[in-house]
Motif scaffolding. Sequence first.
Motif, PDB file in Angstrom:
ATOM      1  N   ARG A 137      92.998  60.618 -72.104  1.00  0.00           N
ATOM      2  CA  ARG A 137      93.390  61.555 -71.048  1.00  0.00           C
ATOM      3  C   ARG A 137      94.840  61.358 -70.597  1.00  0.00           C
ATOM      4  O   ARG A 137      95.340  62.118 -69.765  1.00  0.00           O
ATOM      5  CB  ARG A 137      92.445  61.433 -69.848  1.00  0.00           C
ATOM      6  N   GLY A 149      95.407  67.400 -72.945  1.00  0.00           N
ATOM      7  CA  GLY A 149      95.115  68.732 -72.441  1.00  0.00           C
ATOM      8  C   GLY A 149      93.629  68.996 -72.341  1.00  0.00           C
ATOM      9  O   GLY A 149      93.138  69.576 -71.367  1.00  0.00           O
ATOM     10  N   SER A 152      91.894  67.258 -69.318  1.00  0.00           N
ATOM     11  CA  SER A 152      92.667  67.446 -68.087  1.00  0.00           C
ATOM     12  C   SER A 152      91.818  67.468 -66.822  1.00  0.00           C
ATOM     13  O   SER A 152      92.350  67.335 -65.714  1.00  0.00           O
ATOM     14  CB  SER A 152      93.469  68.746 -68.175  1.00  0.00           C
ATOM     15  N   ALA A 459      96.256  73.801 -69.292  1.00  0.00           N
ATOM     16  CA  ALA A 459      95.279  72.720 -69.167  1.00  0.00           C
ATOM     17  C   ALA A 459      95.099  72.272 -67.727  1.00  0.00           C
ATOM     18  O   ALA A 459      93.986  72.044 -67.261  1.00  0.00           O
ATOM     19  CB  ALA A 459      95.705  71.541 -70.043  1.00  0.00           C
ATOM     20  N   PHE A 460      96.215  72.138 -66.993  1.00  0.00           N
ATOM     21  CA  PHE A 460      96.169  71.700 -65.600  1.00  0.00           C
ATOM     22  C   PHE A 460      96.431  72.909 -64.706  1.00  0.00           C
ATOM     23  O   PHE A 460      97.554  73.433 -64.680  1.00  0.00           O
ATOM     24  CB  PHE A 460      97.232  70.627 -65.344  1.00  0.00           C
ATOM     25  N   ASN A 466      95.179  66.244 -60.183  1.00  0.00           N
ATOM     26  CA  ASN A 466      95.197  65.249 -61.252  1.00  0.00           C
ATOM     27  C   ASN A 466      96.616  64.703 -61.413  1.00  0.00           C
ATOM     28  O   ASN A 466      97.540  65.451 -61.752  1.00  0.00           O
ATOM     29  CB  ASN A 466      94.726  65.871 -62.563  1.00  0.00           C
ATOM     30  N   ALA A 469      98.983  65.466 -64.493  1.00  0.00           N
ATOM     31  CA  ALA A 469      99.674  66.753 -64.656  1.00  0.00           C
ATOM     32  C   ALA A 469     101.178  66.632 -64.429  1.00  0.00           C
ATOM     33  O   ALA A 469     101.962  67.364 -65.049  1.00  0.00           O
ATOM     34  CB  ALA A 469      99.085  67.786 -63.706  1.00  0.00           C
ATOM     35  N   GLY A 474     101.561  65.049 -69.332  1.00  0.00           N
ATOM     36  CA  GLY A 474     100.837  66.166 -68.733  1.00  0.00           C
ATOM     37  C   GLY A 474     101.592  67.466 -68.870  1.00  0.00           C
ATOM     38  O   GLY A 474     101.014  68.510 -69.227  1.00  0.00           O
ATOM     39  N   ASN A 478     100.471  70.645 -71.453  1.00  0.00           N
ATOM     40  CA  ASN A 478      99.828  71.576 -70.528  1.00  0.00           C
ATOM     41  C   ASN A 478      99.479  72.909 -71.172  1.00  0.00           C
ATOM     42  O   ASN A 478      98.456  73.516 -70.856  1.00  0.00           O
ATOM     43  CB  ASN A 478     100.723  71.807 -69.311  1.00  0.00           C
TER      44      ASN A 478
END
Length: 572
Positions: A137, A149, A152, A459-460, A466, A469, A474, A478
């Motif tokens: 992750r 991703g 996420s 993804a975020f 989170n 991100a 991240g 993304n």
Amino acid sequence: MKSQEKVVRSRMTKRLGAALSVALIGSTLAATGSQAAPKPEAGAPKMGGTVTMLIDGSIAGHCFQNALPGGPLGASRSIYESLFERTRTGKYVGYLAESGTSTDNKTWTIKLRPGIKYSNGEAFDATSVKQNLDIGRGAITTYPSTGIGINSNILTVDVVDPLTVRVVLERADNDFLGLMYRAGRYVMRAPAQIANRTTCSTNPIGTGPFMLQSFTPDEQVVVKNPNYWRKDGKGRQLPYLDKIEFIVVKEASQRAASVRRGTADAGFFVQGDATFTNDLAKRKSQVTGYKSTQTAWGQWVPNQNKAGSPFKFQNCRLAAAHSMDWKGYNRVRLKGNGDYSGSIVGKSNPMFTTKGAPKYNLKLAREYLAKCNTDLGSAGPMKITLYADTSTQSQNNTKFIQKSMEKAGILFNAPFIGESALLVSKIYKGGGNDFDFAEGTPAEGATPAYVIPFFVSKAFPTGTTNPIAATPLGRGYNTVIALGNHSDTKVDDLIYAAQAELDPKLAKKKWQAATEYIQATGMAIPAVHGGFQVFVNNKSKLRGIGTLRMPSGDRSDIVETKGFEWTGIWKG
């Protein structure tokens, strides 16, 4: 910070691996069929023996960044195991884990089976699981991968005790165990393998029935794992075989000939190999074939935000969608071995619905094309570019769809032809896909978990809590797997509402609502679905195929994305 993000993005091509290239080439590289019933075996299993298994693609490696397709995945999965597996009825059950439970689908408790060791003798425990999940992750930045991703929604992973892990999600997810299964790709790696970044890809160490003897991208040899934790129902130590040789033979004609003649014991085949698998299926005196269920979902995704692409306009997307003759494609190019469900997923998936789905209709396609060209104004008329890899088969598959669309009046540039790795580098990249379509996605499985990551806008989501991100990883990952490159957050809202629903019946309705919207707006175009096949030479006398039960007592599919589960197979 920006330079670090640039490095992350520049590495993504290698990190995506061959799995994505297989999925994107015109929905042509996954096989077909239904599960054959396993035959009861006479007599006790025999110990020992070597099997030669031919697979269809190079084994890129065995570390977190190496996303492997079917045949190479099977070679890797002889060494590795996952926390959860899917039963023949589509249920997710514990494998290395005893269970995965939650009262709210947001906080998940994973209980591990005791007494399991990696093949090098290291303990498989909660600390090891946390390390694997945290790398996957992006909380540990050692091995960037597209898992960042896909994972996420994971906020934290904590060790409760040596055999218990707690995973907390940002949003409730009723299919979290499906995400942990991920078509058999979410495996557990030993701490010793992870510790060495130089050899992580070439020195796989898992809990599985076999361990590595030798490795090159074109040939991998595995031998029995002396520390393996499983026994069969009669108390006999598993696995039965001493050795498996996985040999890469990329040409399907050569694979088929070797299995037919008996110079190899078995071979893995994909949907694009239909000419040869159809021939093998007729040779029942020489070979026996086994088919997977069809859970490799075909869909083409228009790229909405590519500079100059017409697909930012819905009329242009629907013109393309109604001009594609997928039934004809299945009949002519795939010899009828595919499955066109009329939806972006098959009937076994809760997301399945044909509502809103465009159908092949040249009259409608022409009407939408006229509206599309009006929308484009001076940038019109609509003119797009398809792509194919360097094989004749891929180019002919792409040519079929292009000719279908040309009947509606859609104009084309010359197709872009390149090696699969080059195509992957142009599609799955920071900043978005270079092409007008993603001609297929890696989406697969009888549940939504490994489908939805490819359809959300990013993804975020905006407002995420989170912390991953905000990191370079991240930000870098993304949008890489958000293949439509769209900004329609209604898609996200519909998907997250379905994901959070506790009532299975209501969840199904909400999943279908998300699918209907995606299809009706042309964000993803239903294509041909498929699966995989394994053929075995009869003289090899491979026994026990599909008969060994999982630790939970359930049966897995005889053929999965990885091919066979080799743990319970022996040579008669």
